[in-house]
Design a protein around this motif. Structure first.
Motif, PDB file in Angstrom:
ATOM      1  N   CYS A 186     -10.147  -4.824  11.199  1.00  0.00           N
ATOM      2  CA  CYS A 186      -9.027  -5.725  11.043  1.00  0.00           C
ATOM      3  C   CYS A 186      -8.556  -5.703   9.577  1.00  0.00           C
ATOM      4  O   CYS A 186      -7.273  -5.919   9.427  1.00  0.00           O
ATOM      5  N   HIS A 187      -9.136  -5.611   8.555  1.00  0.00           N
ATOM      6  CA  HIS A 187      -8.654  -5.788   7.256  1.00  0.00           C
ATOM      7  C   HIS A 187      -8.812  -4.384   6.447  1.00  0.00           C
ATOM      8  O   HIS A 187      -9.555  -3.541   6.813  1.00  0.00           O
ATOM      9  N   ALA A 188      -7.966  -4.631   5.445  1.00  0.00           N
ATOM     10  CA  ALA A 188      -7.659  -3.139   4.695  1.00  0.00           C
ATOM     11  C   ALA A 188      -8.263  -3.559   3.238  1.00  0.00           C
ATOM     12  O   ALA A 188      -8.196  -4.599   2.709  1.00  0.00           O
ATOM     13  N   VAL A 189      -8.959  -2.554   2.538  1.00  0.00           N
ATOM     14  CA  VAL A 189      -9.331  -2.710   1.032  1.00  0.00           C
ATOM     15  C   VAL A 189      -8.854  -1.542   0.526  1.00  0.00           C
ATOM     16  O   VAL A 189      -9.662  -0.344   0.749  1.00  0.00           O
ATOM     17  N   HIS A 190      -7.792  -1.509  -0.202  1.00  0.00           N
ATOM     18  CA  HIS A 190      -7.385  -0.148  -0.926  1.00  0.00           C
ATOM     19  C   HIS A 190      -8.282   0.519  -1.531  1.00  0.00           C
ATOM     20  O   HIS A 190      -9.318   0.033  -2.472  1.00  0.00           O
ATOM     21  N   GLY A 191      -8.323   1.875  -1.288  1.00  0.00           N
ATOM     22  CA  GLY A 191      -9.273   2.820  -2.090  1.00  0.00           C
ATOM     23  C   GLY A 191     -10.727   2.775  -1.485  1.00  0.00           C
ATOM     24  O   GLY A 191     -11.772   3.300  -1.949  1.00  0.00           O
ATOM     25  N   THR A 192     -10.922   2.103  -0.236  1.00  0.00           N
ATOM     26  CA  THR A 192     -12.241   2.282   0.697  1.00  0.00           C
ATOM     27  C   THR A 192     -11.738   2.774   1.911  1.00  0.00           C
ATOM     28  O   THR A 192     -10.628   2.978   2.238  1.00  0.00           O
ATOM     29  N   ALA A 193     -12.863   2.875   2.916  1.00  0.00           N
ATOM     30  CA  ALA A 193     -12.557   3.332   4.218  1.00  0.00           C
ATOM     31  C   ALA A 193     -11.984   2.234   5.080  1.00  0.00           C
ATOM     32  O   ALA A 193     -11.594   2.469   6.319  1.00  0.00           O
ATOM     33  N   LYS A 196      -9.622 -23.204  10.568  1.00  0.00           N
ATOM     34  CA  LYS A 196      -8.231 -23.105  11.296  1.00  0.00           C
ATOM     35  C   LYS A 196      -8.016 -23.008  12.424  1.00  0.00           C
ATOM     36  O   LYS A 196      -8.110 -21.572  12.941  1.00  0.00           O
ATOM     37  N   PRO A 197      -8.298 -23.800  13.502  1.00  0.00           N
ATOM     38  CA  PRO A 197      -8.267 -23.450  14.764  1.00  0.00           C
ATOM     39  C   PRO A 197      -7.280 -22.626  15.342  1.00  0.00           C
ATOM     40  O   PRO A 197      -5.889 -23.060  14.701  1.00  0.00           O
ATOM     41  N   GLU A 198      -7.310 -21.801  16.370  1.00  0.00           N
ATOM     42  CA  GLU A 198      -6.270 -20.900  16.922  1.00  0.00           C
ATOM     43  C   GLU A 198      -5.974 -19.837  15.974  1.00  0.00           C
ATOM     44  O   GLU A 198      -4.774 -19.052  16.315  1.00  0.00           O
ATOM     45  N   SER A 199      -6.314 -19.675  14.829  1.00  0.00           N
ATOM     46  CA  SER A 199      -6.043 -18.512  14.089  1.00  0.00           C
ATOM     47  C   SER A 199      -6.579 -17.340  14.701  1.00  0.00           C
ATOM     48  O   SER A 199      -7.472 -17.533  15.524  1.00  0.00           O
ATOM     49  N   ARG A 200      -6.103 -16.237  14.156  1.00  0.00           N
ATOM     50  CA  ARG A 200      -6.677 -14.962  14.830  1.00  0.00           C
ATOM     51  C   ARG A 200      -8.133 -14.332  14.099  1.00  0.00           C
ATOM     52  O   ARG A 200      -8.594 -13.181  14.692  1.00  0.00           O
ATOM     53  N   MET A 201      -8.601 -14.969  13.215  1.00  0.00           N
ATOM     54  CA  MET A 201      -9.656 -14.828  12.366  1.00  0.00           C
ATOM     55  C   MET A 201     -11.049 -15.433  13.557  1.00  0.00           C
ATOM     56  O   MET A 201     -11.046 -16.807  13.362  1.00  0.00           O
ATOM     57  N   PRO A 202     -11.824 -14.597  13.833  1.00  0.00           N
ATOM     58  CA  PRO A 202     -12.994 -15.247  14.481  1.00  0.00           C
ATOM     59  C   PRO A 202     -14.050 -15.725  13.596  1.00  0.00           C
ATOM     60  O   PRO A 202     -13.944 -15.423  12.581  1.00  0.00           O
TER      61      PRO A 202
END
Length: 333
Positions: free
Chosen positions: A258-265, A306-312
């Motif tokens: 779901c997340h990106a970190v520039h310079g990694t996979a 933060k209820p109902e956010s898309r972060m489980p």
């Protein structure tokens, strides 16, 4: 207990004496009274003109009304002239002049540079902000929940929404602008004073609308260029075994989906980009102060915070692994 005349006078005096303190409390990094941008300053001047002008008109009308009520009829000549002049001609002239001024102000605030050197795309998502920087014809640099701007340089913000209508507002720098799905609105901004400012979604957009804020970091122009160049470089290798363990856990748990970190996979697009997350003042769109402990708390209990956010909520890791992952993310400057 009844308050005597002297007590009422003292109360009013205290209220007037406290007025500067009340106005001072309106200052800060999310205040329309603390203009740090050209557009915000023009809006503030117009706002003060409306406030002062409205106060003068109100006092004049109340004074005339009181005089008309108390004076004898023969001491109030030209009553029809007062009605025509004060009730018809004065409002028409005043409101027409005000409308012309506001049309001119809106036109100035909307003037776009033909070829801006820096374009910042901001997409509102329930309930966070996706940010992309376009400069020098290079590949865009992606960020989230924070906007970094150079002081004194014109910047064009291009705002849209990925889901519902949001509203982009940084009161210290510029006016509000709607973020509409399928449509791009453009807002020119010139930040004049380096500092840290706060923005907020100003359009109700769901359960966590109140927790959809962002930070705007204004840097001197040279520091901004260095920051942008640094963001294009991959992060350094973990400096300690704990940080290496945290990086490995990030990929093992599947955060990179779901997340990106520039310079990694890690190249996920569903959630916020985490490149440079350790340098951001806040976490989860202004919800938490940014430090190792709050990053760990957010990973473990996002749905509680933060209820109902898309972060489980990831509550399957042991404490040491969770702390190592949070420490690695905090090290990404």
């Amino acid at each position: 207990m009844a308050v005597g005349r002297t007590g009422r006078y003292l109360l009013r005096a205290c209220m007037l004496a406290g007025l500067p303190a009340v106005l001072a409390a309106c200052e800060g990094r999310q205040s329309a009274l603390d203009a740090a941008g050209a557009a915000a300053r023009d809006i503030l001047v117009t706002g003060w003109a409306l406030f002062v002008g409205g106060t003068v008109i109100f006092l004049a009308v109340m004074g005339l009304a009181l005089y008309a009520a108390l004076a004898r009829p023969e001491r109030f000549p030209g009553r029809l002239s007062w009605v025509v002049g004060g009730g018809l001609l004065f409002p028409v002239v005043t409101l027409t002049a005000l409308q012309i001024h506001e049309f001119g102000l809106a036109r100035r605030l909307a003037v776009l540079a033909p070829d801006p050197a820096l374009v910042v795309e901001v997409t509102g998502v329930m309930w966070w902000w996706d940010v992309r920087y376009h400069a020098d014809g290079a590949d865009p640099v992606r960020g989230a929940n924070e906007i970094v701007l150079p002081a004194g340089r014109p910047v064009e913000l291009r705002v849209t929404s990925a889901d519902v209508i949001h509203s982009f507002w940084v009161p210290s720098l510029a006016g509000k602008i709607d973020m509409i799905p399928g449509h791009v609105n453009r807002l020119p901004v010139v930040a004049e004073r380096p500092g840290l400012y706060r923005g907020q979604c100003a359009e109700y957009c769901g359960a966590q609308h109140a927790l959809m804020a962002f930070d705007v970091r204004v840097l001197p122009a040279g520091e901004f260029d260095a920051w942008l160049a640094a963001r294009r470089r991959p992060p350094p290798e973990p400096a300690t075994p704990e940080l290496a363990r945290g990086r490995d856990a990030f990929f093992a748990v599947g955060c990179h989906a779901c997340h990106a970190v520039h310079g990694t996979a890690a190249d996920g697009l569903v959630g916020p980009d985490l490149s440079g997350i350790g340098a951001r003042p806040s976490l989860a769109a202004g919800t938490l102060p940014n430090r190792v402990e709050t990053i760990a708390a957010w990973i473990q209990a996002a749905q509680h915070i933060k209820p109902e956010s898309r972060m489980p909520s990831f509550d399957v890791m042991d404490g040491d692994t969770l702390h190592a992952m949070a420490a690695w993310l905090e090290s990404l400057k």
